[in-house]
Structures are given as structure tokens and as C-alpha cells.
Design a protein around this motif. Structure first.
Motif, PDB file in Angstrom:
ATOM      1  N   THR A 178       1.200  -1.247   0.449  1.00 12.29           N
ATOM      2  CA  THR A 178      -0.218  -0.014  -0.406  1.00 12.29           C
ATOM      3  C   THR A 178       0.725   1.221  -0.010  1.00 12.29           C
ATOM      4  O   THR A 178       0.484   2.130  -0.047  1.00 12.29           O
ATOM      5  CB  THR A 178      -0.846   0.051   1.398  1.00 12.29           C
ATOM      6  OG1 THR A 178      -0.141   0.245   2.142  1.00 12.29           O
ATOM      7  CG2 THR A 178      -1.451  -1.316   1.159  1.00 12.29           C
ATOM      8  N   ALA A 179       2.190   0.865  -0.120  1.00  4.86           N
ATOM      9  CA  ALA A 179       2.935   2.533   0.189  1.00  4.86           C
ATOM     10  C   ALA A 179       3.284   3.002   1.510  1.00  4.86           C
ATOM     11  O   ALA A 179       3.499   3.905   1.399  1.00  4.86           O
ATOM     12  CB  ALA A 179       3.308   3.606  -0.666  1.00  4.86           C
ATOM     13  N   GLU A 180       1.506   2.385   2.693  1.00  2.57           N
ATOM     14  CA  GLU A 180       1.111   3.125   3.505  1.00  2.57           C
ATOM     15  C   GLU A 180       3.012   3.106   4.575  1.00  2.57           C
ATOM     16  O   GLU A 180       3.775   2.298   4.281  1.00  2.57           O
ATOM     17  CB  GLU A 180       0.529   2.558   4.757  1.00  2.57           C
ATOM     18  CG  GLU A 180       0.217   3.074   5.806  1.00  2.57           C
ATOM     19  CD  GLU A 180      -0.464   2.274   6.806  1.00  2.57           C
ATOM     20  OE1 GLU A 180      -0.758   2.589   7.662  1.00  2.57           O
ATOM     21  OE2 GLU A 180      -0.977   0.984   6.024  1.00  2.57           O
ATOM     22  N   LEU A 181       4.136   4.692   4.962  1.00  2.00           N
ATOM     23  CA  LEU A 181       4.326   4.309   5.952  1.00  2.00           C
ATOM     24  C   LEU A 181       3.990   4.235   7.564  1.00  2.00           C
ATOM     25  O   LEU A 181       3.162   4.740   8.457  1.00  2.00           O
ATOM     26  CB  LEU A 181       4.223   6.162   6.281  1.00  2.00           C
ATOM     27  CG  LEU A 181       5.572   6.351   7.395  1.00  2.00           C
ATOM     28  CD1 LEU A 181       7.090   5.907   6.976  1.00  2.00           C
ATOM     29  CD2 LEU A 181       5.770   8.183   7.745  1.00  2.00           C
ATOM     30  N   GLY A 233       0.087   0.653 -12.908  1.00  2.00           N
ATOM     31  CA  GLY A 233      -1.038  -0.135 -13.323  1.00  2.00           C
ATOM     32  C   GLY A 233      -1.036  -0.748 -11.450  1.00  2.00           C
ATOM     33  O   GLY A 233      -2.292  -0.381 -10.672  1.00  2.00           O
ATOM     34  N   ASP A 234       0.025  -1.023 -11.107  1.00  2.00           N
ATOM     35  CA  ASP A 234      -0.161  -1.376  -9.817  1.00  2.00           C
ATOM     36  C   ASP A 234      -0.318  -0.920  -8.389  1.00  2.00           C
ATOM     37  O   ASP A 234      -0.181  -0.945  -7.141  1.00  2.00           O
ATOM     38  CB  ASP A 234       0.867  -3.112  -9.647  1.00  2.00           C
ATOM     39  CG  ASP A 234       0.812  -3.760 -10.299  1.00  2.00           C
ATOM     40  OD1 ASP A 234      -0.284  -3.910 -11.320  1.00  2.00           O
ATOM     41  OD2 ASP A 234       1.663  -4.807 -11.065  1.00  2.00           O
ATOM     42  N   LEU A 235       0.679   0.205  -8.529  1.00  2.00           N
ATOM     43  CA  LEU A 235       0.620   1.524  -7.941  1.00  2.00           C
ATOM     44  C   LEU A 235      -0.479   1.865  -7.108  1.00  2.00           C
ATOM     45  O   LEU A 235      -1.166   2.389  -7.846  1.00  2.00           O
ATOM     46  CB  LEU A 235       1.397   2.624  -8.511  1.00  2.00           C
ATOM     47  CG  LEU A 235       3.184   1.952  -8.898  1.00  2.00           C
ATOM     48  CD1 LEU A 235       4.143   3.654  -9.786  1.00  2.00           C
ATOM     49  CD2 LEU A 235       4.142   1.754  -7.349  1.00  2.00           C
ATOM     50  N   THR A 236      -0.806   1.727  -5.658  1.00  2.00           N
ATOM     51  CA  THR A 236      -1.188   2.601  -5.173  1.00  2.00           C
ATOM     52  C   THR A 236      -1.491   3.865  -4.846  1.00  2.00           C
ATOM     53  O   THR A 236      -0.683   4.821  -4.829  1.00  2.00           O
ATOM     54  CB  THR A 236      -0.951   2.425  -3.314  1.00  2.00           C
ATOM     55  OG1 THR A 236      -1.003   1.072  -3.090  1.00  2.00           O
ATOM     56  CG2 THR A 236      -2.718   2.612  -2.820  1.00  2.00           C
ATOM     57  N   ALA A 237      -2.492   4.759  -5.907  1.00  2.00           N
ATOM     58  CA  ALA A 237      -2.627   6.510  -5.814  1.00  2.00           C
ATOM     59  C   ALA A 237      -2.681   7.062  -4.361  1.00  2.00           C
ATOM     60  O   ALA A 237      -3.019   6.611  -3.841  1.00  2.00           O
ATOM     61  CB  ALA A 237      -4.151   5.983  -6.116  1.00  2.00           C
ATOM     62  N   VAL A 238      -1.906   7.386  -4.087  1.00  5.90           N
ATOM     63  CA  VAL A 238      -1.534   8.020  -3.223  1.00  5.90           C
ATOM     64  C   VAL A 238      -2.304   9.292  -3.322  1.00  5.90           C
ATOM     65  O   VAL A 238      -2.956  10.525  -3.387  1.00  5.90           O
ATOM     66  CB  VAL A 238      -0.205   9.057  -3.438  1.00  5.90           C
ATOM     67  CG1 VAL A 238       0.318   9.417  -2.110  1.00  5.90           C
ATOM     68  CG2 VAL A 238       0.278   8.425  -4.042  1.00  5.90           C
TER      69      VAL A 238
END
Length: 504
Positions: A6-9, A456-461
Motif C-alpha cells: 500500500t506504500a503506507e508509512l 497499474g499496480d501502484l496505489t494511488a497516493v
């Protein structure tokens, strides 16, 4: 620490590093203090994860990001630095630059531009390394004995974290190598002719690798032993890391980082674009051994956040940086007052060391609120000048500007920036963009493979958008007035002013 899905910190920790100013214009840091701060950050971040009941054995990869150009030489037999690190904005190498210029036909600062993307300047690592070889006996001796290793901070950290004198890996990545002036940005190799010109032995340089591959395994230093054997697999200079963290993977996408200065990078894809308008050509990233290299155009503004600090520390019109936003908001306009913060000359696109700071258009009506507003506006006008240069060099006008860095918490500044550029300004709600970029490179490396870089797989920030709210005519009028003020700031130092060591 980020969640790879999710790219969440998840957790972070930071430690301020001391800068030393031994003489006017000199800026140094202690390499061992930098290493110690990394140890401390890793240790504390892992403790915070455990408090959140997250198992630290889930950490699968480590990425490194660093301030570029900062130069360190150490002894590979003892693992000790042989001198303090010379920081990117240090000006002691001015006389070294002048001496080297005499050896170039027509004293042309842009002589190596097509090989390196850079002008000859105090800014880059080769001249700092030349100064160390000329002035530090211990370093000369270590080179003669075959004990010396050179690196930018990424190299020093990776070598130390993978075992140091007991088998540490001596490497760097293409983005950091491209800021040394010893690297050919087309062949992606150290250039023998450049090494000869600067008289630097090629054998002390690190091996150049891509920005995303396994360099080595972490040798444990944590009390818990948790990270032993975790691969270090991402390495990017800070401005490149922010470009990746902002997911600017397409030709023509750009980000601006607002720190002490401003750094605007525009991705030019697989072709290197050379600027006719005072910008640098640099390597954006190479995300894997077999992946193509991508290039960027870069514009640098010397004074951004530093102008707010100046209002606070030198003029004392505010007690905290946050107050500047409040004063500016109360004013709502600069009321015809313009501020050119050319404290150390003007950088891109002018490279004019004779300029000095001015505040003009003052009337009896002007108060500190207007000056605060004009100071924030100055940051925005400087960014507009660089954006204009990038648009001229690329031929594709930007449709929006992605921003990050400490100053982006100032909402007045962000709205002003959108008004002055006449395009939307987009700010991610998670500010640690540089760290995110290094994590993405590490997680995507071959052999780690836990982070997909497919758009396509990158979570929209989640982002905050600032749309232009004034009409373009008013914006153009204010910008024209600013340019008039810039002209008045030039040629102030008429005597042979000490150059600020930036390309002209």
C-alpha cells in the motif's frame, strides 16, 4: 518503514546531523556521526514497529538515500574516515576550480557538459576530492599505500553496513555517480579522461551499480539481531529518490522539492536532454541491472526555506517559521512589494554571482505582512523561472507540478505556487517522499521482488490539489514585475566579488 503493498508509512525516526563550519564558506559533517545516526534511526524505528505489534522479521529489504555530492575518503584497513565529509554546498574548492579552469581551452566551464551533464563548479564531488588529495597528508599517504576508498555518503553507508573492513561492499549507484563529474552519463562508466584531468586514481572509486539490485546483506548491529542478512537493495541520490517516490516515471513528469533550496527535476526518459537555459542534465534512475537508464533535467534554486529562516533569525519579524504563513495570509497580497533573495548570488537560470538580495516597491503602506507575503512569492517566482527553462528545453509544457519537502506544509505558499504557475500543484499527504523512493527501489530489486513498479499496480497516493485561483493576466503581470526586480538585483557586487562557486 513502508508497507510494500500500500506504500503506507508504518514507522519512522529521525536524528538531526550536526554541520560544522570550520572556516567561512566551509561546511563539513562527521562520517561516523552520520553512520551512528543511521544505527540510531534503524534501532528506534524497529522499537516503534514492535510497539505496534509488527514483527520486524517482516522487513525484507533496505534502501539508502543521501544528500548528493558530499564527499568522504576512508581507510579500508581500519574502517576509519581520513577527514570529515565535505558537504555539497561547501565553497572551499573555489581556488581549485579556478586552477582547473586554466587548463581548459577558453576557460570554458561547460567543457565536460556533454560527457557529465554538469558545468565545472565547486558543487560536484571531483573538485572536493581533488582538494582532499592536495591538502590532507593522511589521504595522500593512504592513496599511495592502496588503503584509500572514496565515496559519496551512500557508498560510505553501504560499505559500513555490509561489514566495513570485514568484507564491506564498495559501490555506488548511477544517480550518485552522475554527480561526481568523473562519470560518463552515456557509457555509465567512470571516465578515464576525466579521472586524468582531475588527477584522481580510478582504483579508489566505488563500483557503479543500478539503483535497484542487491548490493550486499546487512551485517547486524542491532541489539536484537533483527536485520542480519536483510539485503540492501536500493540506492538513489535524494532528488532522484523523490522523483521515484512521486512516481514520475513518464517522460515530462516533474517534481519540485522545497527544502533550504529548491530542486526541480523533470524526467526526460531514455534520452539525455542538454539545456540551453542553465539547467543540469543528470541521471534520474536505473531501476534494475537490465533496465534502461532514465535521465532528468534539473534546476536548482539556492534560497527557498532559507528565506523564511532569514525573516526569523536575521530580521526577527517572526519567532517561528509557521508565523510567516499567518502574516502572509493576513496580507493576502504583497501590495506591489517584491523580494529577490539573492543572498549568495542567483542560481538557475541566471548563474549570476554578482547579484545580491533586494526588497523593492516599498511604500509607506508596506508592513511586515507584505514582506512575508513577498518572501513566499519569491520562492514561487524562482520555481516559475526554472519551470519556464524546463518547458523551453523539453518543448512539452507541464500540466501539473508535483511537490514535496518541508515547506509544502505551508498552504499559502502552495496556493501561491499554483497561481503563479497557472497550473495545479499536487502534494502527497505523506511527506517522506525521498524515503519512499528508496524503499520502492529496494523492494522492487531482482531477488527481493516485493514491490511492483508497474504504474497499474501502484496505489494511488492521497494528494492535496491546489488549483490556480487568479486570472492568468494578473499572474503574468506579477511575474513581469518580479523579473524587473531580478534585473535590479544584478551587478550589485561590482568589484571582483568572491564567486559563489556555481556555474555561470
Amino acid at each position: 518503514v513502508f508497507n510494500a503493498k500500500t506504500a503506507e508509512l508504518l514507522s519512522h525516526h529521525q536524528v538531526e546531523i550536526q554541520q560544522k563550519f570550520p572556516k567561512e564558506g566551509w561546511v563539513e559533517q562527521e562520517p561516523k556521526e552520520i553512520l551512528k545516526s543511521v544505527h540510531e534511526c534503524v534501532e528506534r524505528t524497529c522499537e516503534k514497529l514492535q510497539q505496534l505489534n509488527i514483527d520486524i522479521t517482516n522487513i525484507k529489504a533496505i534502501g539508502v538515500s543521501n544528500q548528493r555530492e558530499t564527499t568522504v575518503v576512508w581507510d579500508k584497513t581500519t574502517g576509519e574516515p581520513l577527514y570529515n565529509a565535505i558537504v555539497w554546498l561547501d565553497l572551499r574548492t573555489q581556488s581549485t576550480v579556478e586552477r582547473l579552469l586554466k587548463r581548459i581551452p577558453g576557460k570554458n566551464k561547460a567543457f565536460f557538459k556533454f560527457k557529465t551533464g554538469l558545468p565545472l563548479s565547486t558543487y560536484f564531488s571531483a573538485v572536493k576530492l581533488r582538494w582532499l588529495l592536495d591538502n590532507v597528508e593522511e589521504i595522500r599517504q593512504a592513496v599511495d599505500d592502496g588503503r584509500a576508498m572514496f565515496g559519496t555518503i551512500d557508498s560510505w553507508l553501504i560499505w559500513s553496513l555490509t561489514g566495513g573492513k570485514n568484507g564491506g561492499v564498495h559501490c555506488t549507484d548511477v544517480t550518485n555517480a552522475s554527480r561526481t563529474m568523473l562519470f560518463n552519463i552515456h557509457s555509465l562508466e567512470w571516465d578515464p579522461e576525466l579521472c586524468q584531468f582531475f588527477d584522481i586514481p580510478i582504483e579508489i572509486l566505488p563500483k557503479v551499480r543500478s539503483s535497484s539490485e542487491i548490493y550486499g546483506l546487512m551485517v547486524c548491529f542491532l541489539k536484537s539481531g533483527a536485520l542480519t542478512g536483510v539485503p540492501i537493495s536500493g540506492c538513489l541520490g535524494d532528488q532522484s529518490a523523490a522523483l521515484v517516490g512521486q512516481m514520475c516515471f513518464q517522460d515530462g513528469q516533474a517534481k519540485n522539492t522545497y527544502g533550504t533550496g529548491c530542486f526541480l527535476l523533470c524526467n526526460t526518459g531514455q534520452k539525455s536532454v542538454f539545456s540551453e537555459h542553465g539547467l543540469l542534465t543528470t541521471i534520474a534512475y536505473k531501476l534494475g541491472r537490465d533496465k534502461p537508464v532514465c535521465y532528468a533535467l534539473e534546476g536548482s534554486v539556492a534560497i527557498a526555506g532559507a528565506v523564511v529562516r532569514w525573516l526569523r533569525d536575521n530580521l526577527g519579524i517572526v519567532k517561528t517559521s509557521q508565523e510567516v504563513e499567518k502574516l502572509a495570509a493576513e496580507a493576502g497580497t504583497s501590495y506591489g512589494c517584491y523580494f529577490v533573495p539573492a543572498f549568495s548570488g542567483l542560481y538557475a537560470p541566471y548563474w549570476e554571482p554578482s547579484a545580491r538580495g533586494i526588497i523593492c516597491g516599498l511604500t509607506q503602506f508596506t508592513n511586515k505582512n507584505h514582506i512575508a507575503f513577498a518572501a513566499l512569492e519569491a520562492v514561487c517566482f524562482q520555481t516559475r523561472e526554472i519551470l519556464d527553462a524546463i518547458n523551453k528545453d523539453c518543448g512539452i509544457p507541464l500540466s501539473q507540478l508535483q511537490v514535496d519537502g518541508g515547506m509544502t506544509t505551508n498552504k499559502v505558499l502552495m496556493q501561491l505556487q499554483s497561481d503563479i504557475l497557472c497550473i495545479p500543484v499536487v502534494k502527497p499527504s505523506m511527506p517522506e517522499t525521498t524515503a519512499l523512493g528508496a524503499a520502492m527501489a529496494a523492494g522492487a530489486a531482482e531477488g527481493v521482488g516485493i514491490w511492483s513498479l508497474n504504474p497499474g499496480d501502484l496505489t494511488a497516493v492521497t494528494c492535496e490539489r491546489f488549483e490556480p485561483q487568479i486570472n492568468p493576466e494578473e499572474s503574468e503581470f506579477r511575474y513581469a514585475r518580479w523579473k524587473k526586480a531580478v534585473m535590479k538585483s544584478m551587478g550589485w557586487e561590482t568589484s571582483e566579488a568572491p564567486s559563489n562557486g556555481k556555474p555561470e
